[in-house]
Scaffold this active site. Structure first.
Site, PDB file in Angstrom:
ATOM      1  N   HIS A 136      36.581  46.063  45.553  1.00  0.00           N
ATOM      2  CA  HIS A 136      35.583  45.319  46.334  1.00  0.00           C
ATOM      3  C   HIS A 136      34.837  46.196  47.344  1.00  0.00           C
ATOM      4  O   HIS A 136      34.219  45.679  48.268  1.00  0.00           O
ATOM      5  CB  HIS A 136      36.258  44.147  47.057  1.00  0.00           C
ATOM      6  CG  HIS A 136      36.738  43.081  46.117  1.00  0.00           C
ATOM      7  ND1 HIS A 136      37.635  42.116  46.459  1.00  0.00           N
ATOM      8  CD2 HIS A 136      36.424  42.850  44.807  1.00  0.00           C
ATOM      9  CE1 HIS A 136      37.863  41.321  45.414  1.00  0.00           C
ATOM     10  NE2 HIS A 136      37.159  41.756  44.405  1.00  0.00           N
ATOM     11  N   GLN A 195      42.008  45.048  46.605  1.00  0.00           N
ATOM     12  CA  GLN A 195      40.837  44.211  46.894  1.00  0.00           C
ATOM     13  C   GLN A 195      40.383  44.473  48.325  1.00  0.00           C
ATOM     14  O   GLN A 195      39.355  43.976  48.754  1.00  0.00           O
ATOM     15  CB  GLN A 195      41.210  42.735  46.764  1.00  0.00           C
ATOM     16  CG  GLN A 195      41.616  42.334  45.372  1.00  0.00           C
ATOM     17  CD  GLN A 195      42.220  40.930  45.375  1.00  0.00           C
ATOM     18  OE1 GLN A 195      41.520  39.943  45.232  1.00  0.00           O
ATOM     19  NE2 GLN A 195      43.513  40.853  45.551  1.00  0.00           N
ATOM     20  N   ASN A 234      54.575  38.263  48.276  1.00  0.00           N
ATOM     21  CA  ASN A 234      53.575  37.588  49.113  1.00  0.00           C
ATOM     22  C   ASN A 234      54.290  36.766  50.180  1.00  0.00           C
ATOM     23  O   ASN A 234      55.499  36.563  50.121  1.00  0.00           O
ATOM     24  CB  ASN A 234      52.704  36.681  48.234  1.00  0.00           C
ATOM     25  CG  ASN A 234      51.325  36.439  48.819  1.00  0.00           C
ATOM     26  OD1 ASN A 234      50.806  37.265  49.562  1.00  0.00           O
ATOM     27  ND2 ASN A 234      50.719  35.302  48.503  1.00  0.00           N
ATOM     28  N   ASP A 292      39.511  47.816  53.746  1.00  0.00           N
ATOM     29  CA  ASP A 292      39.965  48.687  54.836  1.00  0.00           C
ATOM     30  C   ASP A 292      40.425  50.028  54.258  1.00  0.00           C
ATOM     31  O   ASP A 292      40.444  50.216  53.032  1.00  0.00           O
ATOM     32  CB  ASP A 292      41.060  47.994  55.675  1.00  0.00           C
ATOM     33  CG  ASP A 292      42.367  47.764  54.900  1.00  0.00           C
ATOM     34  OD1 ASP A 292      42.829  48.687  54.204  1.00  0.00           O
ATOM     35  OD2 ASP A 292      42.929  46.647  54.996  1.00  0.00           O
TER      36      ASP A 292
HETATM   37  P1  NAD Z   1      43.443  36.212  50.885  1.00  0.00           P
HETATM   38  O1  NAD Z   1      43.157  36.252  52.346  1.00  0.00           O
HETATM   39  O2  NAD Z   1      42.768  35.209  50.036  1.00  0.00           O
HETATM   40  O3  NAD Z   1      45.013  36.007  50.725  1.00  0.00           O
HETATM   41  C1  NAD Z   1      45.921  36.724  51.519  1.00  0.00           C
HETATM   42  C2  NAD Z   1      47.316  36.437  51.006  1.00  0.00           C
HETATM   43  O4  NAD Z   1      48.189  37.238  51.771  1.00  0.00           O
HETATM   44  C3  NAD Z   1      47.752  34.972  51.171  1.00  0.00           C
HETATM   45  O5  NAD Z   1      48.333  34.515  49.963  1.00  0.00           O
HETATM   46  C4  NAD Z   1      48.803  35.050  52.282  1.00  0.00           C
HETATM   47  O6  NAD Z   1      49.880  34.143  52.072  1.00  0.00           O
HETATM   48  C5  NAD Z   1      49.299  36.464  52.160  1.00  0.00           C
HETATM   49  N1  NAD Z   1      49.794  37.032  53.418  1.00  0.00           N
HETATM   50  C6  NAD Z   1      49.367  36.784  54.675  1.00  0.00           C
HETATM   51  N2  NAD Z   1      50.092  37.493  55.550  1.00  0.00           N
HETATM   52  C7  NAD Z   1      50.989  38.202  54.828  1.00  0.00           C
HETATM   53  C8  NAD Z   1      52.020  39.120  55.168  1.00  0.00           C
HETATM   54  N3  NAD Z   1      52.294  39.447  56.428  1.00  0.00           N
HETATM   55  N4  NAD Z   1      52.776  39.652  54.169  1.00  0.00           N
HETATM   56  C9  NAD Z   1      52.535  39.320  52.865  1.00  0.00           C
HETATM   57  N5  NAD Z   1      51.564  38.467  52.486  1.00  0.00           N
HETATM   58  C10 NAD Z   1      50.803  37.917  53.466  1.00  0.00           C
HETATM   59  O7  NAD Z   1      43.227  37.676  50.380  1.00  0.00           O
HETATM   60  P2  NAD Z   1      42.792  38.271  48.959  1.00  0.00           P
HETATM   61  O8  NAD Z   1      43.483  37.507  47.896  1.00  0.00           O
HETATM   62  O9  NAD Z   1      42.997  39.744  49.094  1.00  0.00           O
HETATM   63  O10 NAD Z   1      41.224  37.991  48.868  1.00  0.00           O
HETATM   64  C11 NAD Z   1      40.507  38.428  49.980  1.00  0.00           C
HETATM   65  C12 NAD Z   1      39.151  38.986  49.792  1.00  0.00           C
HETATM   66  O11 NAD Z   1      38.660  39.245  51.121  1.00  0.00           O
HETATM   67  C13 NAD Z   1      39.132  40.309  49.106  1.00  0.00           C
HETATM   68  O12 NAD Z   1      38.007  40.277  48.283  1.00  0.00           O
HETATM   69  C14 NAD Z   1      38.920  41.377  50.201  1.00  0.00           C
HETATM   70  O13 NAD Z   1      37.910  42.288  49.833  1.00  0.00           O
HETATM   71  C15 NAD Z   1      38.433  40.622  51.408  1.00  0.00           C
HETATM   72  N6  NAD Z   1      39.183  40.963  52.659  1.00  0.00           N
HETATM   73  C16 NAD Z   1      39.683  42.208  52.856  1.00  0.00           C
HETATM   74  C17 NAD Z   1      40.410  42.494  54.005  1.00  0.00           C
HETATM   75  C18 NAD Z   1      40.943  43.887  54.190  1.00  0.00           C
HETATM   76  O14 NAD Z   1      40.355  44.840  53.680  1.00  0.00           O
HETATM   77  N7  NAD Z   1      42.073  44.070  54.898  1.00  0.00           N
HETATM   78  C19 NAD Z   1      40.638  41.513  54.955  1.00  0.00           C
HETATM   79  C20 NAD Z   1      40.100  40.229  54.730  1.00  0.00           C
HETATM   80  C21 NAD Z   1      39.366  39.978  53.573  1.00  0.00           C
END
Ligand code: NAD
Length: 236
Positions: A111, A93, A204, A96
């Site tokens: 996404h 999702q 997670n 990056d």
């Molecule tokens: P989310 O932010 O809703 O959930 C992130 C999950 O990761 C949480 O359950 C949290 O407990 C867990 N988490 C946090 N730190 C962690 C770690 N160190 N190790 C393991 N788990 C950890 O993210 P989602 O469910 O992917 O939904 C997010 C949406 O936002 C997606 O559609 C995405 O496209 C977008 N997004 C992408 C990025 C990216 O590309 N890195 C960053 C932010 C948002």
């Protein structure tokens, strides 16, 4: 050698958190300090395109910041994929590029990707690192002002759904990493796997919304639990 012949792995923002990229639902449900409704919907873009383009310009430039690198979890997935004899599909999702930089072969970005933009006039999708502005011209059809980030906003159709569903219908292991289970359709993948009766694994920081549908659950930082899990899976 892992006994699984077809594995589907879904990753979310949590896998990139320890690389320095903020997750989506940080404090107060904001993404990098922004209300999602203000930056991640087509309505927001139609209302205030400059603000939305600037938000994604910032997200894009963040990727080239010193210190933003793939972490041990991204690397463990890439290494496992290269050694695994069976099918391995990585669906992310994330927008990056850390899976690619870690060496993953062809992650499906459901996404979209920060590294790409698309023209809303001629529909050409192309790699671009340049800052998008209201005057940006499409190099294919030469139209100015219609180039947008290649990102799926809320209310838009995610990419690669057909291929993902085909693999979900035949995989024998489903693993979900670093996702809160808030965003559909990705949040529904575990339901499909669960209904098929195959092993489902959640890795997670904390239990996700779909927690009860996972047969095996491990909670902790991705850089610890992901390498551990895949090292064990190699001999399972
Ligand atoms: P989310 O932010 O809703 O959930 C992130 C999950 O990761 C949480 O359950 C949290 O407990 C867990 N988490 C946090 N730190 C962690 C770690 N160190 N190790 C393991 N788990 C950890 O993210 P989602 O469910 O992917 O939904 C997010 C949406 O936002 C997606 O559609 C995405 O496209 C977008 N997004 C992408 C990025 C990216 O590309 N890195 C960053 C932010 C948002």
């Amino acid at each position: 050698m892992s006994r699984y012949s077809s594995i589907v792995v879904l990753t979310g923002a949590g896998i990139s958190a320890e690389s320095g990229i903020q997750t989506f639902r940080g404090a107060g449900g904001l993404w990098a300090g922004h209300d999602i409704e203000e930056v991640a919907t087509f309505e927001a873009y139609a209302r205030n395109p400059k603000k939305v383009l600037e938000f994604y310009n910032d997200r894009r430039s963040e990727l080239s910041r010193t210190g933003i690198e793939p972490n041990a979890a991204h690397l463990a997935l890439a290494e496992f994929e290269h050694e695994h004899a069976g099918e391995f599909l990585l669906v992310t999702q994330n927008v990056d590029n850390l899976h690619e930089r870690a060496g993953s072969r062809q992650p499906l970005h459901m996404h979209g990707e920060l590294d790409k933009v698309r023209c809303q006039r001629c529909y050409e999708i192309y790699p671009s690192r340049e800052e998008l502005a209201l005057t940006t011209q499409c190099p294919w059809c030469m139209t100015a002002g219609r180039v947008r980030p290649h990102i799926v906003w809320f209310g838009e159709m995610p990419f690669h759904m057909e291929e993902i569903h085909e693999r979900l219908a035949r995989c024998d292991l489903f693993v979900s990493i670093g996702t809160s289970g808030n965003v559909y359709p990705a949040a529904g993948f575990v339901e499909i796997a669960h209904q098929r009766g195959i092993p489902t694994v959640e890795l997670n920081l904390e239990p996700s919304l779909g927690e009860s549908l996972f047969r095996d659950r491990r909670y902790g930082p991705a850089t610890e639990i992901v390498p551990e899990f895949f090292a064990r899976l190699r001999n399972d």
